[in-house]
Structure formats: structure tokens, C-alpha cells
Write a protein that holds these residues in place. Structure first.
Motif, PDB file in Angstrom:
ATOM      1  N   PRO A 234       0.830  -1.213   0.000  1.00  0.00           N
ATOM      2  CA  PRO A 234       0.000   0.000   0.000  1.00  0.00           C
ATOM      3  C   PRO A 234       0.857   1.254   0.000  1.00  0.00           C
ATOM      4  O   PRO A 234       1.957   1.281   0.563  1.00  0.00           O
ATOM      5  N   ARG A 235       0.318   2.302  -0.626  1.00  0.00           N
ATOM      6  CA  ARG A 235       0.927   3.620  -0.552  1.00  0.00           C
ATOM      7  C   ARG A 235      -0.130   4.606  -0.065  1.00  0.00           C
ATOM      8  O   ARG A 235      -1.283   4.243   0.155  1.00  0.00           O
ATOM      9  N   GLN A 236       0.245   5.876   0.059  1.00  0.00           N
ATOM     10  CA  GLN A 236      -0.625   6.816   0.765  1.00  0.00           C
ATOM     11  C   GLN A 236      -1.912   7.128   0.019  1.00  0.00           C
ATOM     12  O   GLN A 236      -2.957   7.330   0.624  1.00  0.00           O
ATOM     13  N   ASP A 237      -1.872   7.270  -1.306  1.00  0.00           N
ATOM     14  CA  ASP A 237      -3.023   7.696  -2.111  1.00  0.00           C
ATOM     15  C   ASP A 237      -3.604   8.987  -1.554  1.00  0.00           C
ATOM     16  O   ASP A 237      -4.804   9.121  -1.334  1.00  0.00           O
ATOM     17  N   ARG A 238      -2.731   9.974  -1.333  1.00  0.00           N
ATOM     18  CA  ARG A 238      -3.175  11.267  -0.805  1.00  0.00           C
ATOM     19  C   ARG A 238      -2.876  12.400  -1.785  1.00  0.00           C
ATOM     20  O   ARG A 238      -3.172  13.551  -1.490  1.00  0.00           O
ATOM     21  N   HIS A 239      -2.238  12.094  -2.907  1.00  0.00           N
ATOM     22  CA  HIS A 239      -1.856  13.136  -3.861  1.00  0.00           C
ATOM     23  C   HIS A 239      -2.545  12.846  -5.186  1.00  0.00           C
ATOM     24  O   HIS A 239      -2.333  11.797  -5.793  1.00  0.00           O
ATOM     25  N   ARG A 240      -3.382  13.760  -5.627  1.00  0.00           N
ATOM     26  CA  ARG A 240      -4.131  13.534  -6.865  1.00  0.00           C
ATOM     27  C   ARG A 240      -4.429  14.849  -7.559  1.00  0.00           C
ATOM     28  O   ARG A 240      -4.434  15.920  -6.943  1.00  0.00           O
TER      29      ARG A 240
END
Length: 298
Positions: A132-138
Motif C-alpha cells: 500500500p501507498r498513501q493515495d493522498r496526492h491527486r
């Protein structure tokens, strides 16, 4: 009266108050610090201590950016993307979202996939396969309807009086590609001239157009020829190039006069196809894999 006389011997109200405040302070001892670190708040006289978490993700960027044009979307993606970034295209919401810090993958031929056979069970470090990674930057590109399309779409599907329909055609004749705008203006003027006339018949001409015969109160007769359809050259989405859209004329003779309108012909299919075309172009110019759909976090 001296208030100290009411305090039982051996009691110290100040120290008791300090104890209550200290208890309140440590009732929720773990707080979140910078970059998601967990910090343990200890009583006065002790030091703070970071709570180690072997599953915690490293410091990361948390940003959500919305852009208005495809070129801006491409430029932002190319600045921050990495080998794990992906694109999600959701036609229903009109959004194309780049998830820049998406989870690691096991795509064939990638450095990650080459370690799959030798990797230990359930790897936890960030660069391991399927971690898993953060998935906070989009960044999100929202395709908004163009001003021209929104104006015509608001008028579409409804029946209007001759005067209202003629005025709309004249005001927006510049958007019409076929027949010539001058022809549409002439039609609108003919409609205005026959306002309030009684329509007695209509005839389908060889080219599919309709000729309406009308009679005024002074018994002056005339014809209005209305084409079966006309074409617009307008952008579907803001900031995109114009495309050709077909509009089917609709009419309804009534005792009070002719009611007119138009309906789109397969325009929704064109909107979906054009959306997919834009998403594909963004994928090609950024090198990101493209998925059509959505996640719970969209």
C-alpha cells in the motif's frame, strides 16, 4: 471568616487541581503529529515519545488539485507522477483523476515483478510488490460543458413559440454550420412574419424538408420551408475544439400558431466517445495506465 478554616487538615486544593488538570491532559495521550507521526503525551516531568509503528507509511505529499484544461492536467501529472501512478476516468461525473501516489504493482516486466518469486511473505516496505501507498496526492480534470453547448442543451427538447424560437435562432446563428447561418436567420424572419397565422397543411419535400402552408387573418397565404435537421459547430466541453452536432427540427401546428423545437441526434454517444478520446490522449501523453471507472474515494 477565614476560608482556610473550612479546608480539612492535610488537604491541598492547589495540588488537587493540578492533579485533575494533569489527568485531563493524559486522558487521550496519543496525538497525531506532523506527517502522520503518533506522539505519546506523558505527564509533566517526562518527555514525549514517538510511538513506533512498523506498518506506518513514510512522510508523504497530501494535495488535491483541480484543473480546468487537459493540457494543465498533463503538465501537472508529468511533474509529479511515478511508476505507480494511474488514471481513473469516470464519464458519469465528467472527471479524469490522476492518482499520483497509487499503490505498488506487479506489472510484468517491472522491477517489482522481478522480485515476486524471491520476496518474503506479506512484504510491508513501500517499494515491495503489491504494497500500500498513501493515495493522498491527486489531480482532477473536470470536463465542463462549453458555454455554447450548455445554451443549446437548455433549449433542446422543449417546444417554443415561433417568436421565441426565431429569436433564439437569430441570437445563436453563429454556432450553425449547415445550412448557412443566413438561411437560418431567413427562416427565423419567416417565422416572425407568420406569427399568429393559421397553418392548414404541411408537405414533405424531396430532400426531406417540410413546407408549412399558412393563412393570415387578411387571407394572405404563404409557405415556410423548415429543414429536417441542421448542424452546429460548437465544442462539447470547455476548452476543447468544436465538433459537428446534428439537431432534428420538431414542430407542432396548433390553433394558436406553430410550435417549434429541436432534439439532439445521438449527441450523448458523441459526448461519451469524445470523453474517452480526451482520457486516452492524457494517458498517452503521460504514460499512465488508464482505467474507466471510479473508486470509493472519488
Amino acid at each position: 471568616m477565614d476560608k482556610t478554616e473550612d479546608i480539612p487538615e492535610g488537604r491541598d486544593p492547589i495540588r488537587e487541581l493540578d492533579a485533575v488538570i494533569e489527568a485531563e491532559r493524559i486522558s487521550a495521550p496519543v496525538v497525531e503529529g506532523h506527517n502522520g507521526d503518533k506522539i505519546l503525551m506523558l505527564p509533566r516531568g517526562f518527555t514525549t515519545q514517538i510511538v513506533e509503528d512498523e506498518f506506518a507509511l513514510p512522510p508523504h505529499i497530501a494535495a488535491s488539485v483541480t484543473v480546468d484544461k487537459a493540457d494543465s492536467h498533463i503538465a501537472y501529472i508529468n511533474r509529479f507522477r511515478d511508476d505507480n501512478s494511474i488514471l481513473l476516468a469516470d464519464h458519469d461525473s465528467g472527471k479524469i483523476i490522476a492518482r499520483l501516489d497509487w499503490h505498488t504493482h506487479n506489472a510484468e516486466g517491472s522491477p517489482l515483478s522481478q522480485r515476486l518469486e524471491d520476496a518474503p511473505p506479506a512484504p510491508r516496505h513501500e517499494d515491495a510488490p503489491l504494497a500500500p501507498r498513501q493515495d493522498r496526492h491527486r489531480t482532477t480534470f473536470i470536463l465542463r460543458a462549453s458555454e455554447e453547448y450548455a445554451r443549446w442543451n437548455e433549449f433542446e427538447g422543449k417546444m417554443h413559440s415561433q417568436e421565441e424560437f426565431a429569436r433564439f435562432l437569430e441570437e445563436n446563428a453563429v454556432d450553425i454550420g449547415d445550412p448557412e447561418p443566413s438561411v437560418m436567420i431567413e427562416i427565423s424572419r419567416d417565422l416572425e412574419a407568420s406569427q399568429g397565422a393559421k397553418f392548414s397543411s404541411k408537405t414533405r419535400l424531396e430532400n426531406g424538408d417540410r413546407a408549412f402552408t399558412y393563412e393570415t387573418e387578411t387571407h394572405v397565404k404563404g409557405d415556410i420551408v423548415i429543414p429536417r435537421s441542421f448542424y452546429l459547430n460548437i465544442p462539447l466541453y470547455y476548452g476543447e475544439d468544436p465538433v459537428q452536432l446534428e439537431c432534428l427540427f420538431r414542430w407542432r401546428p396548433t390553433p394558436a400558431g406553430l410550435q417549434l423545437g429541436f432534439a439532439w441526434r445521438r449527441v450523448e454517444y458523441m459526448r461519451r466517445a469524445y470523453f474517452e478520446q480526451i482520457a486516452t490522449r492524457i494517458s498517452e501523453e503521460t504514460g499512465l495506465p488508464l482505467f474507466f471507472g471510479r473508486t470509493g474515494g472519488n
